[in-house]
Design a protein around this motif. Structure first.
Motif, PDB file in Angstrom:
ATOM      1  N   LEU A  33       0.784  -1.178  -0.109  1.00 31.18           N
ATOM      2  CA  LEU A  33      -0.164   0.129   0.106  1.00 31.18           C
ATOM      3  C   LEU A  33       0.930   1.177  -0.041  1.00 31.18           C
ATOM      4  CD1 LEU A  33      -3.118   1.219   0.215  1.00 31.18           C
ATOM      5  CD2 LEU A  33      -2.791   0.885   2.714  1.00 31.18           C
ATOM      6  N   ALA A  34       2.091   1.287   0.764  1.00 30.52           N
ATOM      7  CA  ALA A  34       2.716   2.169   0.971  1.00 30.52           C
ATOM      8  C   ALA A  34       3.549   2.633  -0.348  1.00 30.52           C
ATOM      9  CB  ALA A  34       3.817   2.037   1.962  1.00 30.52           C
ATOM     10  N   MET A  35       3.668   1.535  -1.054  1.00 27.79           N
ATOM     11  CA  MET A  35       4.895   1.446  -2.395  1.00 27.79           C
ATOM     12  C   MET A  35       3.765   2.310  -3.392  1.00 27.79           C
ATOM     13  SD  MET A  35       7.759   0.212  -2.695  1.00 27.79           S
ATOM     14  CE  MET A  35       7.831  -0.488  -4.292  1.00 27.79           C
ATOM     15  N   VAL A  36       2.500   1.779  -3.599  1.00 29.14           N
ATOM     16  CA  VAL A  36       1.946   2.226  -4.620  1.00 29.14           C
ATOM     17  C   VAL A  36       1.031   3.454  -4.450  1.00 29.14           C
ATOM     18  CG1 VAL A  36      -0.494   1.861  -5.863  1.00 29.14           C
ATOM     19  CG2 VAL A  36       1.054  -0.143  -5.576  1.00 29.14           C
ATOM     20  N   ARG A  37       0.833   3.752  -3.126  1.00 30.09           N
ATOM     21  CA  ARG A  37      -0.065   4.976  -2.963  1.00 30.09           C
ATOM     22  C   ARG A  37       1.106   6.094  -2.626  1.00 30.09           C
ATOM     23  NH1 ARG A  37      -4.916   7.084  -0.386  1.00 30.09           N
ATOM     24  NH2 ARG A  37      -4.603   8.160   1.450  1.00 30.09           N
ATOM     25  N   TYR A  38       2.174   5.823  -2.023  1.00 32.57           N
ATOM     26  CA  TYR A  38       3.325   7.105  -1.749  1.00 32.57           C
ATOM     27  C   TYR A  38       4.331   7.062  -2.346  1.00 32.57           C
ATOM     28  CZ  TYR A  38       0.015   7.117   2.394  1.00 32.57           C
ATOM     29  OH  TYR A  38      -1.169   7.092   3.140  1.00 32.57           O
TER      30      TYR A  38
END
Lengths: 195, 195
Positions: free
Chosen positions: B158-163
């Motif tokens: 989630l952190a990779m794709v979102r941020y």
């Protein structure tokens, strides 16, 4: 433009095209780099690029040494319909990442995406076009694009923890167990309630 | 050992300790680096390291400029029990990653983990000790360690794709919508059937 049309041997042309493609995609991103520009850089005709490598997506995959042809794999995955698609997607993704072991270029791409803004933009555009777009288009549900990116978030996180950072016991877990554990997540993102 | 016991001013000691900690964790990993060794490198007594920074986990968090004190946050998250833990974990994680915006050190850590084998080892050990261990210990279910790493896989993805890669529409989606979409995944990994 001086080099346009020069024709070294076939294998020389092929390698020159891949090098030109890596340079062009790296500098301009996937969307803005054109096959025509890549052909000019490689000193060949654009027709030869298409002849050797097909579409721009296929050229990108070849230049990045991706282990799968997504223009074939994605339609094959999607034509089975949404029932069981979560399981098929996870199984396909694990097989693709595991192909080639430590030399796998998908992992190299994931590493580079995390640390280089330019790689991130390039891969974001390619993945959106070649993976997320077709996936979203196949969903007859609200918020298909959000669903596709949620799927991507679980798959990329799985690759990070299992293959890049290698956190146990997920790193050594049996592939079938991983598919069984993660497939319902992907299936819910595809066809379930998002809350 | 010549510098042991030297006492520069307080702020000088604090900074020297953080620098020594970053060097020691980077070279030896989280598990093998000792507070004693860090104190020696910084030219201070080990007692002063504990006085300023508490436990080795807290020193790591300070050295890496992590935005949360996990030794406080994890027990607080877990003491509410497993019901709703998925939602609390995702909400906590998003808030932690979003704290500080682009300067956020958690994102810097995620980037470095993806590209540097040494960072990966260091963070793997710290996350296992400070996050995954307590989380697994709180689960009265089979395969608690596998469950904790599956949770980690969804959160890091989630952190990779979102941020990090910032793929839309997940990058710009409302935090509440992201929590609602992802919490059931986390909850199933924690307490559901793994298949």
């Amino acid at each position: 433009m001086a080099r346009t049309g020069r024709r070294p041997g076939n294998s020389g042309s092929r390698e020159a095209i891949l090098e030109a493609a890596r340079a062009a995609f790296g500098e301009r991103g996937f969307s803005d780099a054109s096959v025509r520009d890549i052909a000019v850089r490689a000193g060949v005709d654009a027709a030869l690029v298409h002849h050797f490598y097909g579409t721009k997506e296929q050229l990108f995959a070849a230049a990045m040494k991706l282990p799968v042809d997504l223009s074939v794999a994605m339609p094959a995955l999607l034509e089975g319909g949404v029932v069981g698609l979560g399981e098929r997607l996870v199984g396909f993704f694990l097989a693709a990442v595991e192909a080639g072991g430590d030399q796998n270029s998908l992992l190299a791409l994931i590493r580079s995406v995390a640390s280089h803004e330019q790689s991130a933009a390039m891969v974001r555009e390619f993945v959106s076009k070649a993976v997320l777009g077709p996936l979203a288009a196949s969903l007859e549900m609200p918020d298909p694009d959000l669903r596709a990116t949620l799927v991507g978030s679980q798959l990329i996180g799985l690759a990070m923890v299992r293959y890049v950072v290698r956190v146990e016991p997920l790193a050594s877990a049996d592939s079938a167990a991983v598919v069984a554990a993660v497939a319902p997540t992907i299936q819910r993102y595809l066809t379930g309630e998002l809350g």
